[in-house]
Design an enzyme around this catalytic site. Structure first.
Site, short mmCIF file in Angstrom:
data_model
loop_
_atom_site.label_atom_id
_atom_site.label_comp_id
_atom_site.label_asym_id
_atom_site.label_seq_id
_atom_site.Cartn_x
_atom_site.Cartn_y
_atom_site.Cartn_z
CD GLU A 451 -8.64 54.80 57.90
OE1 GLU A 451 -8.06 55.53 58.93
OE2 GLU A 451 -10.15 54.88 57.98
CG ASP A 551 -9.69 58.81 58.22
OD1 ASP A 551 -8.63 59.35 57.67
OD2 ASP A 551 -10.65 58.39 57.42
CG ASP A 553 -13.16 58.00 61.62
OD1 ASP A 553 -12.02 57.11 61.75
OD2 ASP A 553 -13.67 58.18 60.38
CG ASP A 555 -14.77 52.66 60.67
OD1 ASP A 555 -14.92 51.89 61.63
OD2 ASP A 555 -15.22 52.93 59.81
#
Ligand code: 1YM
Length: 686
Positions: A451, A551, A553, A555
């Site tokens: 990403e 990641d 998280d 997102d």
């Protein structure tokens, strides 16, 4: 083995109880059970969670066989407090008398002689295929303890085994009403055999899981109209489900289509028998682009299709084309619909019962019996033609849907060619942002889908370029669940994945009655990736490890879900073949003096902090881009030290449903799903 087979092939012949004097048999049985314990994987596939759950299916199969034979209407499954499992049915009860060829009770024979269970009894449609049908004796051999209780002819008989060996003979333990009958089995899977491996290569015990069993039990109830399955987990309060569907596979289609808008109601349903082969189908067209066709033989999911699916497809393509021509909905100068056009948005269950099924293919999940093709084709042709004639309004809507599918297919072709011309793909056929590896053997190659550009930068510097490729994606990728298939070719990020991974389709097998003039010319298909299609050409795949690295998280999870949605819908065989992985980057780095520890979860962080004391320093990695290339290599990309999670597909129809629910248009059912599953969420980082 051959001796066991000769025993197994005979129907149980009951004889009066007599002294046992079969030492050789006893030795052979012990050797057989020992072989199962030495190589459990050969009998149940694995000693991990899948193998453990397989034990339940083996016992359950005997109850379902009894239901298929028309003698059992209700099955109860309990996961007990101590994680043992009880399966009980109201069938005839396993015969209790002495078996003429083993000299032991038939009950003991079923539980101690390999392969005995599935092969006894004459005729009928036995659940057998893939790993199914290895028999109750395998479950017994792999259980610390197993108890069987048979109710039959006004008597209760019980026998207990430990690791496959009888504690004593089958014993009369009570009397009951003459009209009560059934079999109850409780088993305690052996911890010595079943375990998983954690991130640090330590053995961790595994337990039977409610959700895993629930999916298959529900499916069993759908497939056996009227069979009642009551399932509870005694380890948890309020955990009881009852699966009981008067509509059978028609209810199954409605369940899958719960979040889709049907073109017609109710599903079209029919059942017919010919030459001892039973064909049962339920189908309903909806507004989605994917086709969802699931096929079964004697209750076993035939993931790779086979002759029943071919017969069904041939019939459907021909009938819809014939109907459309007859009613002037395809003009004289227009080509026929392809099979893909006709099946867009179709949800169908095809369930056949075959006395002696032959399973083919690597995973033995494709039906091979030639005679089933013609019979299925004939049954489907007769029933669907008749239905179209009787339901002209619905017929028109279905044909119109095929017309739209054809237009969309043509649009997709244009889009695919246009993007190809416009982008930098023309020369190399590979996207510009791909940092490829030098190795060319796909089996040795890996691609990290990453990403963002900054993480992509660290990954490019940190990787081993000889076999690791990096594809950075910019921002959110398209949610393919909500768009027409042609639109996927307009999206640069999706297009980059298609090209980099080498996703393309192979020609479909010949179909009669399609746009290419019948069986003489094979239906080449559209050459486009299509939702839920199974004809991905795996030989063109450029990497055998496709690793999603996002990641840790919210997102990152969202992007991972979008990538998985694309792979699930448009490249499912890639997941089915175990080529898809999720990278596990660390969440924390803890340092004290010269010692550095990376922690992949909160639990590990607490342990390390407790160990290192006050002076340790807590760094939380917010994103992959924050990591130095060397750190990324050490923790997440180095095959020697990293942990990868393989993406597994346990049940395609259930996954189909969940992707619909989470990524599709309908809001109400999504909210309900999230509310019901919120207790499963850990580490929500908002
Ligand atoms: C909870 C597990 O095993 N039920 C069960 C098994 C059998 C029968 C009935 C049965 C089958 C037949 C005749 C037959 C089995 N019998 C055999 C064997 N539930 C469970 N319920 N009578 C009863 O197939 O002819 C194997 S399984 F070998 F005895 F025929």
């Amino acid at each position: 083995m051959s001796d066991e087979k000769s025993v197994a092939a005979t129907a149980p012949i009951e004889e009066p109880v007599q002294e046992r004097a079969y030492d050789e048999d006893a030795i052979r049985v012990l050797e057989g059970l020992e072989a199962v314990r030495v190589r459990p994987g050969m009998y149940i596939g694995s000693t991990g969670p899948r193998g453990l759950h397989h034990l339940v299916w083996e016992i359950l199969d005997n109850s379902v066989d009894e239901a298929l034979a028309g003698h059992c209407s209700e099955i109860t499954i309990d996961i007990n407090q101590d994680s043992s499992v009880t399966v009980e049915d109201n069938g005839r009860g396993i015969p209790t008398g002495i078996h003429s060829q083993t000299g032991k009770s038939t009950v003991e024979t079923v539980f101690t002689v390999l392969h005995a269970g599935g092969k006894f009894g004459e005729g009928g449609y036995k659940v057998s295929g893939g790993l199914h049908g290895v028999g109750a004796s395998v479950v017994n051999a792999l259980s610390e303890k197993l108890e069987v209780l048979v109710t039959r002819d006004g008597k209760l008989h019980k026998q207990v085994y430990r690791r496959g060996i009888p504690d004593g003979d089958l014993a009369l333990v009570g009397e009951c009403d003459k009209d009560k009958h059934g079999t109850k089995v409780t088993f305690w899977p052996d911890d010595q055999i079943f375990h998983d491996i954690d991130e640090e290569n330590e053995r961790i015990p595994i337990k039977v899981e409610f959700d895993v069993l629930a999916v298959r039990l529900r499916e069993m109830a759908f497939l056996n109209k009227g069979l009642k399955i009551v399932f509870s987990d005694k380890r948890l309060e309020d955990k009881q489900d009852t699966y009981h569907y008067a509509g059978g596979i028609s209810s199954y289609v409605e369940y899958i289509n719960d979040t889709r808008t049907p073109v017609h109601k109710p599903p079209l349903y029919f059942e017919a028998e010919k030459d001892s082969i039973v064909v049962e189908c339920a189908l309903q067209w909806t507004d989605v682009y994917a086709e969802s066709i699931y096929t079964f033989v004697n209750n076993i999911n035939t993931h790779d299709g086979g002759t029943h699916l071919t017969g069904f497809r041939n019939a459907l393509t021909r009938i819809i084309n014939d109907y459309a021509r007859k009613n002037n909905m395809i003009k004289e100068n227009e080509a026929n619909f392809t099979g893909e056009d006709v099946r867009e948005g179709l949800t169908a269950i095809i369930s056949v019962k075959v006395p002696e099924p032959q399973f083919e293919g690597q995973t033995k999940e494709r039906l091979g019996n030639r005679e089933v093709q013609g019979i299925t084709q004939q049954v489907v042709t007769e029933n669907v033609s008749d239905w179209l004639e009787r339901n002209p309004k619905q017929a028109k809507d279905i044909v119109n849907k095929a017309v739209q599918a054809r237009q969309a297919r043509e649009a997709a072709h244009k889009a695919k060619n246009l993007v190809r011309r416009q982008s930098a793909l023309e020369n190399s056929n590979l996207p510009g942002k791909l940092a490829d590896c030098s190795e060319r053997d796909p089996a040795k190659c890996e691609i990290y889908i990453v990403e963002g550009d900054s993480a992509g930068g660290s990954a490019k510097q940190g990787r081993d370029r000889s076999f690791q490729a990096i594809l950075p994606l910019r921002g959110k990728i398209l949610n393919v669940e909500r768009v027409q298939p042609s639109r996927i070719y307009e999206n640069t990020e999706v297009q980059a994945m298609i090209q980099a991974l080498g996703l393309s389709v192979k020609d479909e097998p010949a179909e009669e009655g399609d746009g290419n003039g019948g069986g003489k010319n094979a239906d080449k298909g559209s050459g486009l990736l299509r939702p839920n299609a199974s004809n991905l050409d795996l030989s063109k795949l450029r990497y055998h490890k496709v690793i999603i690295m996002t990641d840790a998280d919210v997102d990152g999870s969202h992007i991972r879900t979008l990538i998985l949605t694309f792979l699930f819908r448009y490249a499912r065989p890639l997941i089915e073949n175990g080529y898809c992985y999720i990278a596990q980057p660390p969440l924390y780095k803890v340092e004290k003096g010269k010692r550095t520890e990376y922690c992949f979860n909160e639990h590990k962080l607490e342990t390390v902090l407790a160990e290192l004391g006050d002076k340790a320093i807590i760094q939380r990695f917010k994103g992959l881009g924050e990591m130095m290339p060397q750190q990324l290599w050490d923790t997440t990309m180095n095959p020697e030290t990293r942990t990868l999670k393989r993406v597994q597909l346990d049940d395609a129809s259930e996954s189909d449903h969940v992707f619909d629910l989470l990524m599709g248009e309908a809001v109400g059912p999504r909210r309900e799903f999230i509310e019901n599953n919120s207790h499963l969420v850990a580490n929500l980082d908002v």
